[in-house]
Design a protein around this motif. Structure first.
Motif, mmCIF file in Angstrom:
data_model
loop_
_atom_site.group_PDB
_atom_site.id
_atom_site.type_symbol
_atom_site.label_atom_id
_atom_site.label_comp_id
_atom_site.label_asym_id
_atom_site.label_seq_id
_atom_site.Cartn_x
_atom_site.Cartn_y
_atom_site.Cartn_z
ATOM 1 N N VAL A 359 0.583 -1.476 -0.167
ATOM 2 C CA VAL A 359 -0.076 -0.070 0.258
ATOM 3 C C VAL A 359 0.646 1.016 0.362
ATOM 4 N N PRO A 360 0.831 2.141 -0.964
ATOM 5 C CA PRO A 360 1.394 3.452 -0.626
ATOM 6 C C PRO A 360 0.632 4.245 0.585
ATOM 7 N N LEU A 361 1.224 4.946 0.720
ATOM 8 C CA LEU A 361 1.007 5.798 2.329
ATOM 9 C C LEU A 361 0.539 6.932 1.752
ATOM 10 N N VAL A 362 1.058 7.698 0.273
ATOM 11 C CA VAL A 362 1.679 9.431 -0.197
ATOM 12 C C VAL A 362 0.262 9.378 -1.280
ATOM 13 N N ARG A 363 0.943 10.267 -1.904
ATOM 14 C CA ARG A 363 0.396 10.275 -3.152
ATOM 15 C C ARG A 363 0.762 11.224 -4.072
ATOM 16 N N PRO A 364 1.165 11.932 -5.334
ATOM 17 C CA PRO A 364 1.901 11.978 -6.357
ATOM 18 C C PRO A 364 1.564 13.560 -6.061
ATOM 19 N N GLY A 365 2.435 14.312 -5.876
ATOM 20 C CA GLY A 365 2.528 16.487 -5.395
ATOM 21 C C GLY A 365 3.035 16.172 -4.281
ATOM 22 N N GLU A 366 3.059 15.333 -2.977
ATOM 23 C CA GLU A 366 3.461 15.017 -1.383
ATOM 24 C C GLU A 366 4.611 15.490 -1.470
ATOM 25 N N VAL A 367 4.919 16.502 -1.164
ATOM 26 C CA VAL A 367 6.974 16.604 -0.155
ATOM 27 C C VAL A 367 6.374 15.517 1.683
ATOM 28 N N VAL A 368 7.311 14.498 0.738
ATOM 29 C CA VAL A 368 7.704 14.002 2.684
ATOM 30 C C VAL A 368 8.714 14.070 3.121
ATOM 31 N N LEU A 369 8.739 14.197 4.953
ATOM 32 C CA LEU A 369 10.397 14.259 5.110
ATOM 33 C C LEU A 369 10.565 13.268 6.486
ATOM 34 N N LEU A 370 11.975 12.921 6.177
ATOM 35 C CA LEU A 370 12.952 11.813 6.995
ATOM 36 C C LEU A 370 12.421 12.352 8.195
ATOM 37 N N PRO A 371 12.524 10.764 9.082
ATOM 38 C CA PRO A 371 12.195 10.533 10.163
ATOM 39 C C PRO A 371 12.894 11.956 11.145
#
Length: 411
Positions: A359-371
């Protein structure tokens, strides 16, 4: 069919399977902060409590119980939501239904109260001191000796918890731990804890408790990453884990629950297996998060949600194991501290036969930060699998995450 009040639901991805199975066995009335959405097929009634305040939750449960003279008596009230552990305990006590007890629920939420209760009973745990500022924190750390663990008094999901190795790192991490909301604390100005660092394997034990008797349901083994933080990059369980029958662990769990006076409900207890025996990291007054309960069912056939429902209604839970597999989950993370996701999907042709969910947890266009110290949620996807052995499980999870196809760039 018994009537059961469930307070809060949480993310659909992680909790729908439990609510669905409980809805097949119980007449469920839901207390929630909004109109039912995905929950609707599994419940017979809903009470909406705007803001999900403690007084509102207690009043809603009272109303459902009072209505029981017409609709049928209510047999139990339960939650698996961290934010509502204390409120649900208050509601259960107010209407005379089984529960952990409000003081025990508060002890699970307030890690300093946990430490104090265990210290009074001589239950093994790391040294721990509550501090108000950096100067106090440094004095305690120097007394214990570095490295030490800094943690917020009422945090969840390892947020703002870090292993620090000197005074400079301690000062750097103190602000994050101090500013984390300190809900329900009697002295919120003293909201940071400095603790001795323990070595040894860390495990989680999910249990149900009935009239003070602790019944371990499953053991979860952690995979950790992103030091100095304690990010759980995955975890796994096995249906026939020998630690479930280890008398030292069983006795230790009994001591912990007795120390805080926990009567009835479910707990997620984290402990270190040190050279001196098990020592408590923390105890939470609800089932483990993410898909830990799902993995238990995959590995053993035991459903922790149904076990919690049973003890919440005063019944003996069914903990019969019908299989002995290893089941696990592993999370994927972005390559850069700030990553923009362009495309993300699993190549189903690359998934191994042991894989269950991908399962992907994010969608295209989102910005994700490392812990990092202010955020412990950098996951972009996960995969689960079940296999006969731990080695086969690990190989299957490796293959499953290798099937994740992403296009991304530094944000």
């Amino acid at each position: 069919m018994k009537r059961l009040v469930v307070v809060g639901t949480g993310p659909r991805l992680y909790r729908e399977f439990m609510l669905r199975r409980i809805g097949e066995r119980y007449d469920v009335h839901l207390v929630i902060g909004r109109p039912a959405e995905w929950e609707a097929p599994y419940v017979s009634g809903v009470s909406v409590v705007p803001g999900m305040t403690a007084d509102g939750i207690v009043a809603a449960v009272r109303a459902v119980v009072a209505q029981g003279a017409i609709d049928g008596a209510v047999d139990g009230v339960m939650t698996w939501a961290e934010d509502h552990v204390v409120d649900t305990a208050l509601a259960a006590a107010a209407v005379g239904l089984p529960g952990p007890g409000p003081d025990a629920a508060r002890a699970c939420r307030d890690k300093h109260v946990t430490r104090s209760a265990l210290a009074a009973r001589g239950v093994p745990q790391p040294q721990s001191v509550l501090v108000a500022d950096v100067a106090e924190a440094r004095a305690v750390a120097e007394k214990f000796g570095y490295p030490v663990v800094i943690k917020p008094r009422a945090g969840v999901a390892s947020q703002a918890v870090a292993l620090v190795r000197d005074g400079e790192e301690l000062a750097d991490h103190f602000a994050s731990a101090h500013r984390l909301p300190a809900a329900d604390l009697r002295s919120p100005d003293r909201s940071v804890m400095i603790e001795e660092y323990l070595t040894g394997e860390e495990i989680g034990v999910d249990s149900v408790v009935r009239d003070g008797r602790v019944l371990p349901v499953f053991v979860s083994h952690k995979e950790m990453g992103y030091a100095p933080y304690f990010e759980e990059t995955g975890h796994w369980t096995r249906g026939d884990d020998p630690l479930l029958g280890d008398p030292a662990i069983t006795s230790f769990l009994t001591q912990v629950h007795a120390a805080i006076g926990y009567a009835t409900g479910a707990t997620h207890t984290e402990l270190k297996l040190t050279d001196e025996g098990p020592k408590l990291i923390e105890i939470n007054g609800r089932l483990g998060g993410d898909l830990i309960s799902y993995l238990c069912h995959s590995a053993s056939g035991v459903d922790p949600g149904l076990a919690l429902a049973a003890v919440s209604c005063g019944d003996v839970p069914d903990l019969t194991r019908t299989r002995a597999l290893c089941a696990g989950i592993r999370f994927a993370y972005p390559p850069w501290h700030e990553t923009r996701v362009e495309e993300i999907a699993f190549d189903e042709s690359g998934l191994p036969p042991e894989a269950d969910l991908a399962v992907p947890l994010v969608r295209p266009g989102e910005v994700v930060l490392l812990p990092h110290k202010d955020l412990m949620e950098g996951r972009v996807a996960f995969a689960t699998a079940a296999a006969a052995t731990r080695e086969e499980l690990s190989a299957a999870l490796d293959r499953a995450l290798a099937a994740l196809r992403c296009t991304w760039s530094p944000a």
